[in-house]
Design an enzyme around this catalytic site. Structure first.
Site, mmCIF file in Angstrom:
data_model
loop_
_atom_site.group_PDB
_atom_site.id
_atom_site.type_symbol
_atom_site.label_atom_id
_atom_site.label_comp_id
_atom_site.label_asym_id
_atom_site.label_seq_id
_atom_site.Cartn_x
_atom_site.Cartn_y
_atom_site.Cartn_z
ATOM 1 C CE LYS A 177 -2.815 2.571 3.381
ATOM 2 N NZ LYS A 177 -1.762 3.494 3.868
ATOM 3 N NE ARG A 205 -0.378 12.660 6.914
ATOM 4 C CZ ARG A 205 -0.684 13.887 7.307
ATOM 5 N NH1 ARG A 205 -1.941 14.262 7.342
ATOM 6 N NH2 ARG A 205 0.253 14.743 7.651
ATOM 7 C CB CYS A 233 -5.075 6.678 10.399
ATOM 8 S SG CYS A 233 -5.809 5.238 9.596
ATOM 9 N NE ARG A 272 -0.062 11.079 10.342
ATOM 10 C CZ ARG A 272 -0.488 10.018 9.658
ATOM 11 N NH1 ARG A 272 -1.740 9.648 9.734
ATOM 12 N NH2 ARG A 272 0.336 9.332 8.895
ATOM 13 N N PRO A 273 1.864 17.420 10.894
ATOM 14 C CG PRO A 273 3.727 18.562 11.708
ATOM 15 C CD PRO A 273 2.810 17.409 12.021
ATOM 16 C CB ILE A 274 2.116 19.112 5.308
ATOM 17 C CG1 ILE A 274 1.376 20.452 5.257
ATOM 18 C CG2 ILE A 274 1.120 17.960 5.410
ATOM 19 C CD1 ILE A 274 0.618 20.659 3.956
ATOM 20 C CG ASP A 275 6.586 21.192 9.661
ATOM 21 O OD1 ASP A 275 5.964 20.119 9.764
ATOM 22 O OD2 ASP A 275 7.648 21.411 10.272
ATOM 23 C CD GLN A 276 10.576 19.359 8.357
ATOM 24 O OE1 GLN A 276 11.688 19.216 7.851
ATOM 25 N NE2 GLN A 276 10.273 20.393 9.128
#
Length: 423
Positions: free
Chosen positions: A22, A94, A118, A123-127
């Site tokens: 997956k 996600r 989930c 769960r940030p997306i800053d990176q």
């Protein structure tokens, strides 16, 4: 409303064949957009997350077909990159954010509603944003939509502040067509990152170092279609390995890469379970009494995978002695513990640590799947427990496990998918 109904107590015996991964399939399907011509992707797991990714690609103009089981063909020549991928799609997947890197790299723009999946706390997306900006893109996150744009992407040095699989993948995707050399440091090393790199290279990209902490990508101007087969699913395999151990069974897990399973195999051996590796299989033998207690700590690959933590903790609930599970990757991943307590497990949670005192057996109860892997843990608990266990919210389990009922039934489990009235 569908639920799994399991009558526990059966030892699993036989062979289970593992499907495609997956976590490799989703970024690879997204990356097929680079080709602009048909890509044939084989060993694709037939799970709801894959179906949702295909639906998203169709929404933005791609032609996606499944000419035979396990095979997906993506033709992206009619992609419309200026369409915003809406919340009703992204909140269910996600991995939809991988289209940010792909569309930005190929077309210079992308617009994707903030992703779901989930929930394990923050769960940030800053990176991801850091990587896009390092390559020359502008990023706007107003109104819960991520808009990325650029006139041109240029190779750069990207240092990820934390080891992030998602950010590593998005940085790779954004860099493959950027001018010059991109160096990603502190990169994640999971097998599906290597698989994505191999797929990109099969389309004409120049990606080196995947599987190490430093990935180097030299941008190319054109990419082409290809035929590619996805690696077996490490987490699906690990789940069935633990299920075999928990039920005192003897099961061959086929179509795997044993090296990808070493951290799981080692912990099973710590519990006194026999693990026999073949070329493309592992055999799990768990006979002669309760397994031993042990200590588990999750960490990025090659450490013990966080996606196996709930399943392994379920095994530890019936081990002889006191076990410790430390979650060092995601916040809030112990939500499922309350479900196990309903089944008689003895567990105390203190911050990122679960202290488990093994009991002789679990007992059946109605429980819920709190997330994908917690749902798999409930299935294992149901296989162990005395009596009839009913598991709700199984759509989360269907996100990551192909034909789970059929595979478990074939090795002796008493499990069925039952439709109940909402009342």
């Amino acid at each position: 409303m569908e639920r799994f109904v399991i009558r526990g107590g059966n030892k699993l015996n036989g062979k289970i064949t593992i499907s495609g991964a997956k976590n490799a399939a989703l970024p690879i399907i997204a990356a097929s957009v680079f080709a602009g011509e048909p890509c044939r992707i084989e060993n694709v797991p037939e799970i709801s997350d894959v179906r949702m990714m295909a639906k998203i690609l169709r929404f933005i103009g791609a032609e996606v077909t499944m000419p035979e089981p396990g095979v997906m063909v993506v033709d992206s020549k009619n992609i419309q990159p200026d369409i915003t991928i809406p919340d009703e799609m992204t909140r269910k997947l996600r991995a939809s954010y991988y289209l940010l890197g792909v569309l930005l790299s190929k077309y210079g723009c992308a617009s994707v509603a903030l992703p779901g999946g989930c929930y394990f706390g923050v769960r940030p997306i800053d990176q991801h944003i850091k990587a896009f900006e390092a390559l020359g893109a502008s990023v706007n996150t107003d109104n819960a939509v991520v808009d990325v744009k650029c006139d041109e992407l240029y190779g750069s040095s990207i240092y990820l502040d934390v080891v992030s699989v998602g950010a590593t993948i998005n940085a790779m995707l954004a860099a493959v067509k950027a001018k010059g050399l991109t160096v990603i440091e502190n990169a994640a090393r999971e097998p599906h990152i290597v698989d994505l790199a191999n797929f990109l290279n099969s389309m004409g990209a120049d990606v080196r170092g995947a599987g190490t902490e430093v990935i180097k990508i030299r941008g190319v101007s054109e990419m082409h279609g290809c035929t590619y087969s996805i690696i077996p699913d490490q987490i699906e395999a690990g789940t069935y390995m633990v299920a075999a151990a928990a039920t005192g069974g003897d099961v061959v897990i086929d179509n795997v890469i044993p090296k990808h399973l070493e951290s799981i195999s080692n912990k099973l051996e710590d519990c006194g379970v026999t693990v026999i590796e073949g070329d493309e299989s592992v055999r799990i033998i768990s006979e002669g009494g309760r397994p031993r207690a042990c200590r588990v700590k999750t960490s990025p690959h090659p450490g013990f995978p966080t996606d196996m933590q709930p399943q392994f903790a379920t095994l530890l609930t019936i081990c002889d002695g006191n076990s410790t599970v430390v979650e060092d990757v995601w916040d809030n991943r112990f939500k499922y513990i309350d479900q196990l307590r309903r089944m008689g497990a003895s567990i105390i949670v203190n911050g990122d640590t679960a202290l488990i005192t093994g009991v002789e057996s679990l007992h059946a109860a109605p429980v819920e799947a709190d997330d994908l892997r917690a749902g798999a843990a409930m299935v294992i608990a149901g296989l162990i427990a005395k009596g009839e266990t009913s598991i709700g919210n199984i759509k989360l389990i269907d996100r990551g496990y192909e034909n789970i009922v059929e595979k478990l039934t074939a090795v002796g489990a008493d499990i069925s998918r039952v439709t109940f009235d909402e009342d």
